[in-house]
Design a protein around this motif. Structure first.
Motif, PDB file in Angstrom:
ATOM      1  N   ALA A 202      61.498  85.800  18.185  1.00  0.00           N
ATOM      2  CA  ALA A 202      61.371  86.039  19.627  1.00  0.00           C
ATOM      3  C   ALA A 202      60.057  86.748  19.928  1.00  0.00           C
ATOM      4  O   ALA A 202      59.537  87.509  19.111  1.00  0.00           O
ATOM      5  N   SER A 203      59.530  86.504  21.106  1.00  0.00           N
ATOM      6  CA  SER A 203      58.286  87.151  21.505  1.00  0.00           C
ATOM      7  C   SER A 203      58.515  88.634  21.759  1.00  0.00           C
ATOM      8  O   SER A 203      59.595  89.049  22.196  1.00  0.00           O
ATOM      9  N   ALA A 204      57.488  89.428  21.477  1.00  0.00           N
ATOM     10  CA  ALA A 204      57.585  90.872  21.698  1.00  0.00           C
ATOM     11  C   ALA A 204      57.817  91.179  23.171  1.00  0.00           C
ATOM     12  O   ALA A 204      58.584  92.081  23.517  1.00  0.00           O
ATOM     13  N   ALA A 205      57.165  90.414  24.044  1.00  0.00           N
ATOM     14  CA  ALA A 205      57.306  90.644  25.484  1.00  0.00           C
ATOM     15  C   ALA A 205      58.733  90.377  25.937  1.00  0.00           C
ATOM     16  O   ALA A 205      59.293  91.106  26.758  1.00  0.00           O
ATOM     17  N   GLY A 206      59.354  89.317  25.388  1.00  0.00           N
ATOM     18  CA  GLY A 206      60.720  89.000  25.756  1.00  0.00           C
ATOM     19  C   GLY A 206      61.700  90.057  25.302  1.00  0.00           C
ATOM     20  O   GLY A 206      62.591  90.464  26.050  1.00  0.00           O
ATOM     21  N   LEU A 207      61.537  90.529  24.078  1.00  0.00           N
ATOM     22  CA  LEU A 207      62.419  91.574  23.555  1.00  0.00           C
ATOM     23  C   LEU A 207      62.244  92.876  24.337  1.00  0.00           C
ATOM     24  O   LEU A 207      63.212  93.595  24.580  1.00  0.00           O
ATOM     25  N   LEU A 208      61.001  93.164  24.731  1.00  0.00           N
ATOM     26  CA  LEU A 208      60.748  94.377  25.506  1.00  0.00           C
ATOM     27  C   LEU A 208      61.425  94.290  26.872  1.00  0.00           C
ATOM     28  O   LEU A 208      62.012  95.270  27.352  1.00  0.00           O
ATOM     29  N   ALA A 209      61.356  93.116  27.498  1.00  0.00           N
ATOM     30  CA  ALA A 209      61.989  92.938  28.808  1.00  0.00           C
ATOM     31  C   ALA A 209      63.498  93.145  28.717  1.00  0.00           C
ATOM     32  O   ALA A 209      64.112  93.762  29.593  1.00  0.00           O
ATOM     33  N   ILE A 210      64.098  92.660  27.638  1.00  0.00           N
ATOM     34  CA  ILE A 210      65.536  92.834  27.448  1.00  0.00           C
ATOM     35  C   ILE A 210      65.873  94.295  27.205  1.00  0.00           C
ATOM     36  O   ILE A 210      66.845  94.829  27.742  1.00  0.00           O
ATOM     37  N   ALA A 211      65.042  94.965  26.399  1.00  0.00           N
ATOM     38  CA  ALA A 211      65.269  96.381  26.121  1.00  0.00           C
ATOM     39  C   ALA A 211      65.181  97.205  27.397  1.00  0.00           C
ATOM     40  O   ALA A 211      65.980  98.121  27.626  1.00  0.00           O
TER      41      ALA A 211
END
Length: 219
Positions: free
Chosen positions: A201-210
């Motif tokens: 998964a992209s770092a940006a996507g994981l950050l948005a979920i977090a």
């Protein structure tokens, strides 16, 4: 199991002439072997005959085209496809429509009435979508949507719950930068949801979920 409907041999329903009972479909609905005035034979649901949903093999609607001159229009193609998916067992998509009980309302068996109800919202690139995927084609259950929106509304879409959110596979794919088919393949192989969605998964996507999780926990 649906109640059995008794229909006498020789009874006419529009252009159909009923011959004999032909068993039941996979949903338990009674089927009647019928012959259309044009000579085509087909097994038709007894309930569709009685309710006036099916009145011919489709030739009646085709005959009406001479009056409106729209047989080559894109809107007519949409209408014809709708009838074929629900009324022609030989159609490639029959199992997803007519084969599981989806029908077209009696009003829309006439192209002119379908056009009267739906032409104003039609434009190039849109598709006819049923709001309730288990419901029939009718004015109250249909709308025009983009191809992407129509794909998201398919009953076969995988809904996946992860970290407090429930999205379809395509939506997770867009958020995380992973192909939707890859996600589905991983889950079918027995991967956990956590592993299937976080691997690659992209770092940006994981950050948005977090960040979304944090907002939820603060509430």
């Amino acid at each position: 199991m649906p109640a059995k409907l008794s229909i006498e041999t020789g009874t006419r329903f529009g252009r159909w002439t009923a011959h004999q009972e032909a068993g039941r479909d996979r949903h338990g609905a009674v089927l009647i072997a019928c012959m259309c005035d044009c000579g085509r034979e087909r097994d038709v649901k007894a309930s569709a005959l009685v309710r006036g949903v099916s009145t011919s093999c489709g030739c009646a609607s085709a005959d009406a085209l001479v009056t409106h001159g729209m047989s080559k229009s894109p809107l007519y193609g949409v209408w014809r496809g709708m009838l074929d998916r629900t009324g022609n067992p030989g159609h490639a998509e029959w199992s997803n429509y007519g084969g599981r009980g989806i029908t077209v309302c009696a009003r829309w068996h006439r192209f002119e009435l379908f056009a009267s109800d739906m032409a104003s919202g039609y434009r190039k690139g849109v598709q006819l979508d049923r709001i309730d995927n288990n419901g029939d084609y009718s004015p109250s259950n249909c709308r025009w949507v983009s191809h992407q929106a129509n794909q998201r509304n398919k009953r076969t879409n995988h809904r996946i719950e992860w970290r407090g959110r429930e999205l379809i596979a395509q939506e997770w794919a867009e958020l995380l930068g992973i192909n939707a088919n890859t996600i589905i393949y991983r889950l079918r192989r027995g991967w956990s949801v956590e592993r299937a969605l976080s691997t690659g998964a992209s770092a940006a996507g994981l950050l948005a979920i977090a960040n979304q999780e944090g907002q939820t926990n603060d509430q």
